[in-house]
Design an enzyme around this catalytic site. Structure first.
Site, PDB file in Angstrom:
ATOM      1  N   TYR A 160     -13.170  15.453  50.655  1.00 15.43           N
ATOM      2  CA  TYR A 160     -13.227  14.481  49.560  1.00 15.43           C
ATOM      3  C   TYR A 160     -14.283  13.449  49.906  1.00 15.43           C
ATOM      4  CZ  TYR A 160     -11.318  10.818  46.375  1.00 15.43           C
ATOM      5  OH  TYR A 160     -11.131   9.854  45.405  1.00 15.43           O
ATOM      6  N   THR A 176     -13.384   6.451  40.029  1.00 16.07           N
ATOM      7  CA  THR A 176     -14.137   7.309  40.935  1.00 16.07           C
ATOM      8  C   THR A 176     -13.991   8.772  40.508  1.00 16.07           C
ATOM      9  OG1 THR A 176     -12.277   7.617  42.460  1.00 16.07           O
ATOM     10  CG2 THR A 176     -13.777   5.761  42.890  1.00 16.07           C
ATOM     11  N   HIS A 205      -5.941  -1.447  47.165  1.00 20.47           N
ATOM     12  CA  HIS A 205      -6.853  -0.545  46.463  1.00 20.47           C
ATOM     13  C   HIS A 205      -6.524  -0.306  44.992  1.00 20.47           C
ATOM     14  CE1 HIS A 205     -10.249   2.011  46.556  1.00 20.47           C
ATOM     15  NE2 HIS A 205     -10.083   2.545  47.734  1.00 20.47           N
ATOM     16  N   SER A 224     -15.806  10.075  47.944  1.00 16.72           N
ATOM     17  CA  SER A 224     -15.637   9.236  46.762  1.00 16.72           C
ATOM     18  C   SER A 224     -16.980   8.908  46.128  1.00 16.72           C
ATOM     19  CB  SER A 224     -14.919   7.941  47.153  1.00 16.72           C
ATOM     20  OG  SER A 224     -14.729   7.111  46.040  1.00 16.72           O
TER      21      SER A 224
END
Length: 661
Positions: A489, A502, A373, A491
């Site tokens: 959360y 992001t 990532h 994104s």
């Protein structure tokens, strides 16, 4: 042209047929077989003129932060946090904000969050698997005969290489958000903006109500890897790479997929090499080196120099520099849960989690992407998946009746990578496997596919489908915790800006809090319940719009926190407030991607007592993929609560009071 070249090669002299890496087709003879559609607009045409990620006003960030905290805290807690924020705005905040603005002005080539975001990943000493790497499951080819493992793998490889070459030649269509496609997604638009100077090209697109997106992440999509280093890992690219890495049973194999001039090798030759690998009778690796990529980063960084010192420098270089990695699985997961396990982490032996992405393909041809990532986000991987799947369907390089090439000797072209392992390395691999097994066995998974209503139905009620899916998550958590709320959360990409990454949509809001209280109240009317759904949709849509425009509060506060951390050891009042830690302890970590080529995806929780929630919103179904650690949360309970909550929402949208409360 490609068929002519294949025929010429088939009847070439024996000496040429047996040459694996020097089939030098003159560049002028390279056909369109090697590329996707060539864009009239160069790939990076808008990159220079993209707007920069804005730094929100300090007072706006503070107000947004307080509004999000209000959904989580009781009255006494909120007053305490409100006082901390007020003190921050009056004292340390303005100086920290001014320093951030100054730093941003000195670095106009990038965004204020880019370096911080890379550091967040590369400095994290936890293992990437479970902590960072997500997976995306791709849909089957609609033609069953094309889903045979080696057939589909070959087509995926060739289509991936076509995308890579199109990208490297800078003729891949730029990512553009067309607000009015009839006006901008046209040949006229392309002809006009292609001739605009790069310094003003974005503004030209803007005049058509089209918004080009940042393409910087794509440069790390292929031929790149993450190298473990002490304190901070390193992203490394190998632009001259021509070989593919294939893993099977914990073994490593490589072979060239590109010729010396950069053209793609014949597809039936690639098929032959895959067939050779799949028929290799070696038992599963006793000491699978791939397990080392599952380790904590410091452990891996400490042991890697010894692996190199054992005489594995060239071998490891072949692994790190590969175009990408294919993981051929020996068995197809029979259930959805086992499929999630296979694609999220597998057995740890047949992956190299440091590569930009692993393509995982079981015998049944279902394929998945597991990606590292730090280099990029879901938007880049989704574009890759969409282009690759589309091309492999429309222009398959091989067909069910295609025979593997007999004009090459795969035993000479395919290299099995042998690692020299001493007792220390063998012990390190055993320990890595044990740690990995313990971590993955502790992870619970469950899945819900729901078809009672869908995206179109929700839109027909003039509600945001994403807001409904997020409210369902809040309702489910409310159910399993008897009225609880948690930091959430979601994104949201900020790719509309240069080097944007992001921003967070804080989808636990005062509106979802009110909706839960109303829906689970026996005295509320169905009209009152529906009104709360409308309010949730309005608030969520506004938060999403703000996040996409770089007007959330999370990235701004993170940047200010980092500056404060560098300046002195004492944290300002806002960051010292325990409720700042609470709002960043993400119990409900959520993400979604939407595409007809994407079946579902997932990831592990980001905190020990949290949930990892991947979800899909499509016209044929809704779905949730849930993960949690068994000693902290129960996925089955969450799935049951999600299903009940979806039913509750459906009843309300049908004008009925929910039957399951």
């Amino acid at each position: 042209m490609s068929r002519i070249l294949s025929s010429l090669f088939q009847y070439a002299p024996k000496t040429l047929q047996q040459t694996c890496s020097s089939q030098a087709i003159p560049r002028r003879m390279v056909s369109s077989f090697d590329y996707l559609k060539r864009s009239k607009i160069p790939t990076y045409h808008f990159q220079k003129s993209l707007p920069r990620l804005p730094i929100p006003k300090l007072e706006d960030t503070c107000q947004r932060y307080l509004l999000s905290q209000k959904a989580l805290l009781d009255e006494t807690q909120y007053k305490s946090t409100e006082a901390a924020v007020k003190s921050f705005q009056e004292k340390e905040g303005p100086d920290l904000h001014d320093e951030l603005v100054k730093q941003d002005k000195r670095n106009k080539h990038t965004s204020y969050i880019s370096g911080i975001w890379f550091d967040m990943y590369l400095k994290d000493r936890r293992a990437t698997v479970l902590n960072h790497n997500p997976f995306m499951t791709l849909v089957y080819d609609p033609r069953p005969e094309y889903n045979k493992q080696l057939l589909r793998t070959t087509n995926i490889i060739v289509s991936s290489l076509r995308l890579m070459k199109t990208l490297e030649e800078k003729v891949l269509e730029p990512d553009i958000f067309h607000l009015n496609p009839k006006k901008s997604d046209t040949e006229t638009f392309r002809k006009i903006v292609r001739w605009l100077p790069e310094a003003v090209s974005w503004y030209g697109a803007y005049m058509f109500n089209a918004y080009p997106l940042d393409m910087s992440q794509y440069k790390s999509l292929f031929k790149s890897t993450r190298i473990p280093r002490p304190d901070k890992d390193e992203l490394v690219s190998s632009p001259d790479s021509r070989h593919l890495l294939v893993m099977r049973n914990g073994h490593f194999y490589t072979f060239d997929v590109l010729n010396e001039n950069g053209s793609i090798k014949p597809a039936n030759e690639i098929l032959a090499h895959l067939k050779y690998i799949s028929e290799d009778s070696r038992p599963p690796a006793e000491y699978p080196v791939g397990a080392l990529s599952t380790e904590t980063r410091d452990t891996w960084a400490n042991i890697r120099p010894h692996l190199l010192a054992c005489g594995n420098e060239e071998t490891l270089k072949m692994v790190d520099s590969a175009v990408f990695v294919i993981s051929l699985e020996s068995q197809s997961p029979p259930t959805t849960i086992e499929m999630i396990e296979t694609f999220l982490h597998g057995d740890g032996a047949n992956r190299w989690f440091d590569k930009s992405f692993n393509l995982i393909i079981p015998p049944d041809g279902r394929s998945s992407l597991n990606f590292e990532h730090s280099w990029g986000d879901g938007i880049a991987m989704l574009r890759y998946a969409n282009e690759m799947i589309k091309d492999s369907k429309e222009r398959p390089a091989i067909h069910p009746d295609t025979q593997a090439s007999t004009s090459v000797d795969s035993s000479k072209c395919v290299q099995h990578l042998n690692f020299n392992l001493d007792s220390k390395m063998k012990e390190a691999i055993i320990k890595a496997q044990a740690r990995f097994d313990e971590a993955t066995k502790a992870l619970d998974k469950d899945f819900l596919s729901y078809k009672r209503f869908n995206k179109s139905y929700v839109k027909g009620k003039k509600l945001s489908p994403d807001s409904v899916m997020q409210l369902v998550i809040q309702m489910a958590y409310y159910k399993i915790t008897s009225g609880g709320r948690a930091a959430t959360y979601e994104s949201c990409s900020t790719a509309a800006f240069k080097h944007g990454r992001t921003e967070t949509v804080r989808s636990c809001t005062w509106a979802t809090r009110k909706a839960c209280d109303t829906i689970f109240s026996s005295s509320a009317s169905v009209e009152e319940m529906f009104a709360t759904l409308q309010e949730c949709s309005k608030v969520h849509s506004q938060l999403t719009k703000e996040a996409a425009m770089g007007q959330g509060f999370d990235r701004h506060l993170l940047a200010l926190y980092k500056i404060a951390e560098q300046k002195s050891g004492k944290l300002p009042s806002l960051f010292a407030d325990p409720h700042y830690k609470l709002i960043n302890h993400i119990i409900l970590s959520t993400s979604t991607l939407s595409s007809a080529d994407y079946e579902f995806g997932g990831f592990a929780p980001v905190v020990p007592n949290g949930f990892g929630i991947g979800y899909v919103i499509e016209d044929d179904r809704l779905g949730y993929n849930i993960t949690a650690y068994k000693d902290q949360q129960n996925c089955s309970d969450m799935i049951a609560a999600l299903k009940e909550s979806l039913n509750n929402i459906h009843d309300i949208l049908e004008g009925k009071k929910p039957s399951e409360l």
